[in-house]
Design a protein around this motif. Structure first.
Motif, mmCIF file in Angstrom:
data_model
loop_
_atom_site.group_PDB
_atom_site.id
_atom_site.type_symbol
_atom_site.label_atom_id
_atom_site.label_comp_id
_atom_site.label_asym_id
_atom_site.label_seq_id
_atom_site.Cartn_x
_atom_site.Cartn_y
_atom_site.Cartn_z
ATOM 1 N N SER A 93 -1.137 7.326 -24.789
ATOM 2 C CA SER A 93 -2.346 6.754 -25.037
ATOM 3 C C SER A 93 -2.050 5.900 -26.581
ATOM 4 N N GLU B 7 -8.682 -2.410 -30.679
ATOM 5 C CA GLU B 7 -10.292 -3.279 -30.207
ATOM 6 C C GLU B 7 -10.010 -1.991 -28.665
ATOM 7 N N ASP B 8 -8.841 -0.980 -28.922
ATOM 8 C CA ASP B 8 -9.015 -0.231 -27.753
ATOM 9 C C ASP B 8 -8.809 1.167 -28.233
ATOM 10 N N ASN B 9 -9.742 1.798 -28.948
ATOM 11 C CA ASN B 9 -9.626 3.265 -29.368
ATOM 12 C C ASN B 9 -10.064 4.572 -28.810
ATOM 13 N N THR B 10 -9.925 4.634 -26.798
ATOM 14 C CA THR B 10 -9.915 5.452 -25.857
ATOM 15 C C THR B 10 -9.722 6.902 -26.710
ATOM 16 N N GLN C 81 -3.820 3.582 -29.672
ATOM 17 C CA GLN C 81 -4.781 2.850 -29.523
ATOM 18 C C GLN C 81 -4.659 1.745 -30.165
#
Length: 146
Positions: free
Chosen positions: A56, A61-64, A58
């Motif tokens: 994934s 804005e998007d640190n899922t 990171q």
């Protein structure tokens, strides 16, 4: 002129036959546990994994969090070659080291005969070396390409 055309065709053929290289990692794990209680093996995975399936990205804005499942990553299809431990009840066992060297050499030779070129070797040791240290491994990764 004919030689120039033949040379150009040969060069073009050489360029077009260059393809993506394949890499393979073989790992040897040798126990350095006193009294010969550990396990030592050569491990060769027979299954392929695509790292992209378990990666994934990171961003700010998007640190899922990466939600990959360990069970999906785990490889159950592998070749396991038994090695001897460095130690037995009496201490370091040089015959065991020589036996491991012979088995590892055999594996490396087999890989070479099957078209793999050994390109890199890296080793490491894990042990805390304290008075009560009863664990430790010597791990070596052999990286091949073809």
């Amino acid at each position: 002129m004919k030689n120039i055309i033949l040379f150009s065709f040969s060069a073009l053929l050489g360029i077009t036959t260059i393809t993506a290289q394949e890499y393979k990692v073989i790992t040897s794990v040798e126990s350095i546990v006193p009294s010969g209680l550990g396990r030592s093996r050569i491990i060769d995975a027979n299954a392929d994994r695509d790292f992209k399936e378990f990666t994934s990205e990171q961003t700010e804005e998007d640190n899922t969090r990466n939600k990959s499942k360990r069970g999906d990553i785990r490889v159950k299809d592998f070749e396991e070659t038994k090695l001897l431990n460095f130690y037995n009840i009496a201490g370091i066992r040089f015959q065991n080291i020589a036996a491991n060297d012979a088995l590892i050499s055999s594996k490396l030779s087999d890989m070479s005969q099957n078209g793999w070129e050994l390109v890199f070797v890296t080793s490491g040791v894990e042990a805390d070396a304290g008075n009560t240290d009863g664990q430790g491994i010597f791990i070596t990764r052999y990286i091949f390409k073809r």
